[in-house]
Scaffold this active site. Sequence first.
Site, PDB file in Angstrom:
ATOM      1  N   TYR A  40       0.838  -1.193   0.368  1.00 42.58           N
ATOM      2  CA  TYR A  40       0.073  -0.457   0.030  1.00 42.58           C
ATOM      3  C   TYR A  40       0.580   1.709  -0.159  1.00 42.58           C
ATOM      4  CZ  TYR A  40      -3.577  -3.508   1.206  1.00 42.58           C
ATOM      5  OH  TYR A  40      -4.653  -4.252   1.551  1.00 42.58           O
TER       6      TYR A  40
ATOM      7  N   GLU B 115     -22.233   0.774  19.901  1.00 41.31           N
ATOM      8  CA  GLU B 115     -22.501   0.393  17.949  1.00 41.31           C
ATOM      9  C   GLU B 115     -23.651   2.205  18.241  1.00 41.31           C
ATOM     10  OE1 GLU B 115     -25.697  -2.103  19.326  1.00 41.31           O
ATOM     11  OE2 GLU B 115     -24.242  -3.274  17.352  1.00 41.31           O
TER      12      GLU B 115
END
Length: 397
Positions: A300, A374
């Site tokens: 990368y 969440e």
Amino acid sequence: MDALHNHILGAARRWFRKQVAWRRYLHQHPELSFGEFKTTSYLRKTVRSLGLELMPLKMDTGLLAQLKGDRSGPTVAMRTDIDALPIAERTGLRYRSKVEGCMHACGHDMHMAVVLGAAAVLSEMRDKIPGTVRFIFQPAEESPPGGALPLIENGAMDGVSMIFGLHVDPSVPTGKIGLRDGVTMASVIDFDIVIQGRGGHAARPHDAVDAIVTAGEFIQALQTIVAREIDPVSPVAITIGRIEGGGARNVIAESVKLKGTARALSDKTARELPKRIKRTAKAICRARGAKAEVTFFLGYPVLDNHPTANEILRKNFSALFGRGKIVQTPLVLGGEDFARYLQLAPGAMFRLGCRNPKIGAVQPWHSSNFMADEKALVYGTALLCAAALDSLVGDSL
Ligand code: NI
């Protein structure tokens, strides 16, 4: 807060329950890099139900979708990764992984839920979108050369004027985000080396070429590259993470296999590393009468966040959630193939705080106990929607 931000935040809160359901399904059905078949069909079904247009894609996994606004204009993209890790989950959560030895331990399930949520919110406000929003669901972030390149070859970035990405961050409290201008993550160069010696009896080293002793010298010498051959103001890390060789205690090993990875925070330094690693391996092996076979893999590039894109994120997060909620992301030598998109268009990856000690969401990425709060979904979703619209309309937000 102005009317548009208020609208976006209201819609993000309204979609939250649904997002939790999506996220939990994805969490329970994790799949490894380039094996994300169920994930892809679940995403396809969900994206279709939101009325998005699917773009053609000649890949087994991953998805490209887009949403055209009522007015024409530029294209902005948002990207989520979709793969999981070969880790056995130990969180004990009610919705823990149903797949033995596989877990969303890097939060890519959260990223998918955020991007799906953004698609849901934006699909209800086409009249306010002066252009196109593209949604990139990318396989295999965890496994270089990664899924970004094939997606780009399939047109993921065609016509894109700006791109946003996110990564949950268990070191940042829920309700905050992390940003950093410029280079933020490292270039990744993975490599394999085979040192070929000549086997023999443990008691007769002079008749053999000991691949293990040669490998030992080479491993030490790698660190001398870091300490003496690279400009110390340009950080580099070289790690041999796996070594394999030899059989019995009384036999001199014929060959040793090494697996390593090198990291650098500048592409210029990154380009230097392979030739230095190779030269060191060859020279040490030649000195000991062994041979070195060196293989480098496509890794990368450095992840370079564009200040304009970061400014859009900064401005919109403050407009949505107030001031003082943005922390500076530290520099790390981790890699991320979101960097590939940033080579083609300005953009930025933000860190979405998901730390919540009350529910145990404090463990680092790739831990078998990794958990994400969440509640972070609302923050990520609202921010992506506002940033995408802002990048399309300029200063009118
Ligand atoms: Ni990740």
